[in-house]
Design an enzyme around this catalytic site. Structure first.
Site: not given
Ligand SMILES: NC(=O)NCCC(=O)O
Length: 384
Positions: A118, A195, A232
């Site tokens: 990401e 996203k 993510c």
């Molecule tokens: N980049 C992101 O969405 N991180 C959020 C934390 C996670 O989902 O572990």
């Protein structure tokens, strides 16, 4: 949390041996994948570039009427190269150069599809809530410097590249998005996925910068199979994986940026469970290292202000529809993970378990519609 703890697999291999190690590995990881033989030139690049290179074969049963559908997928996890105080273009160019070396190794190892982490071109600066200079990393998905850089490599190596970037939609209000650009083996952009679920947890202050995608759950038909991207935090939402599966994905990438204190015990479960539940391959990719920012920020938890986000624990892995998975890449080192997948395993597992057939979409469509109504109250029956 020990920042120099290399990996669960290494710790197990140091303490166990023989049948015990085999049994623990089988129970924790499913069947053991044979290593994939890769050319010395690729191994040499990894060794001189000081990054890990691991490669496995994930086979399916032979079929009489279909040939195997073999695809080599590579997951690349990287660190930032320059300090976050360096000029923006210099930071991005240095990461480009580093990823160029890692893509070269993956290509020499025969990769067909390469997935990056990401927001791979930048530090994960959203913790700071500062706009400048971090928003200057945002770039056009269609003709920004990163797409131009990767398009050349895609064409040169005949590979598909999943490039998750901070996107600036210059054609529509200059809005910023968290986007994965899908670059075809021809070098052209097939499309983009954004996203769907934006975190509001810990220092993941991304909602200060961009909103949730309005693009739904696109699946991209590529030369090497049907691909989707669940970015993510979307991995915590089973329906997100499910919709990519229902739209025909065979491989779902999960480019991530997540830290040990928040999510490490969840990491090995979520993408793997998604592979099982949806009869797809999943490729979970996390950045690695600790990033330090010039100004202190607070986390809204009463603890002192600080300058770093915590340790991004890498540990990228690939999971198969039958529930097996590769060992993870290192928690502390950059790396390229390659697996040769036989996509026939998706349909074979679909036939074996039938989760698609038994998923009762009609039932849940009605239930979700009701539960989404703010007037809905949970259906709890109590003794009178
Ligand atoms: N980049 C992101 O969405 N991180 C959020 C934390 C996670 O989902 O572990």
């Amino acid at each position: 949390m020990a920042q120099n703890f290399e990996s669960v697999e290494k710790a197990l291999a140091e303490k166990l041996e023989g049948v015990q190690l085999d049994e623990v590995t089988r129970i924790l990881y499913g069947r053991k994948y044979p290593s994939l033989s890769i050319p010395d030139s690729a191994t040499q690049l990894a060794s001189t570039g000081n990054f890990q290179l691991s490669a496995y074969t994930i086979s399916a049963s032979p079929e009489q009427t279909r040939a195997p559908r073999l695809v080599r997928v590579a997951a690349i996890q990287n660190s930032i190269v320059l300090p976050t105080t360096a000029p923006i273009n210099a930071q991005r160019d240095a990461i480009h150069q580093r990823i160029g070396e890692m893509i070269e190794a993956a290509a020499q190892a025969g990769a067909n599809v390469i997935g990056l982490q990401e927001a791979w071109t930048m530090p994960f600066a959203f913790c700071t809530r500062e706009r400048l200079p971090w928003t200057e990393f945002a770039e056009s998905a269609l003709n920004g410097p990163t797409t131009a850089f990767l398009s050349k490599l895609a064409r040169k190596h005949d590979i598909v590249i999943i490039s998750p970037i901070l996107e600036r939609d210059e054609e529509k209000d200059d809005v910023i998005w968290n986007t994965a650009v899908v670059i075809s083996h021809t070098g052209h952009v097939i499309g983009r996925s954004r996203k769907n679920h934006i975190p509001r947890v810990g220092d993941f202050n991304e909602s200060s910068y961009y909103m949730e995608s309005t693009l739904g759950h696109p699946v991209f038909e590529t030369k090497y199979g049907r691909i989707a991207i669940n970015i993510c935090y979307g991995r915590h939402h089973p329906q997100n994986w499910m919709m990519y599966g229902l739209n025909g994905a065979e491989i779902i990438f999960n480019p991530s940026a997540t830290v040990g204190a928040l999510s490490e015990p969840l990491w090995g479960i979520e993408a793997r469970n998604a592979a099982i539940a949806n009869h797809v391959f999943t490729v979970a990719i996390n950045r690695v290292g600790t990033e330090v920012f010039p100004n202190e920020f607070t986390s809204g938890n009463g603890l002192p202000a600080h300058k770093d986000f915590g340790h991004f624990y890498g540990s990228s892995y690939i999971a198969a529809p039958d529930g097996s998975r590769t060992p993870a890449l290192s928690r502390v080192q950059e790396g390229v993970l390659i697996a040769e997948l036989d996509l026939n395993l998706c349909r074979q597992t679909k036939d074996a378990w039938g989760f698609r057939m038994t998923n009762r979409l009609d039932l849940y469509a009605k239930s979700f519609t009701q539960a989404a109504d703010p007037e809905y109250r949970p259906d709890i029956r109590r003794e009178k």
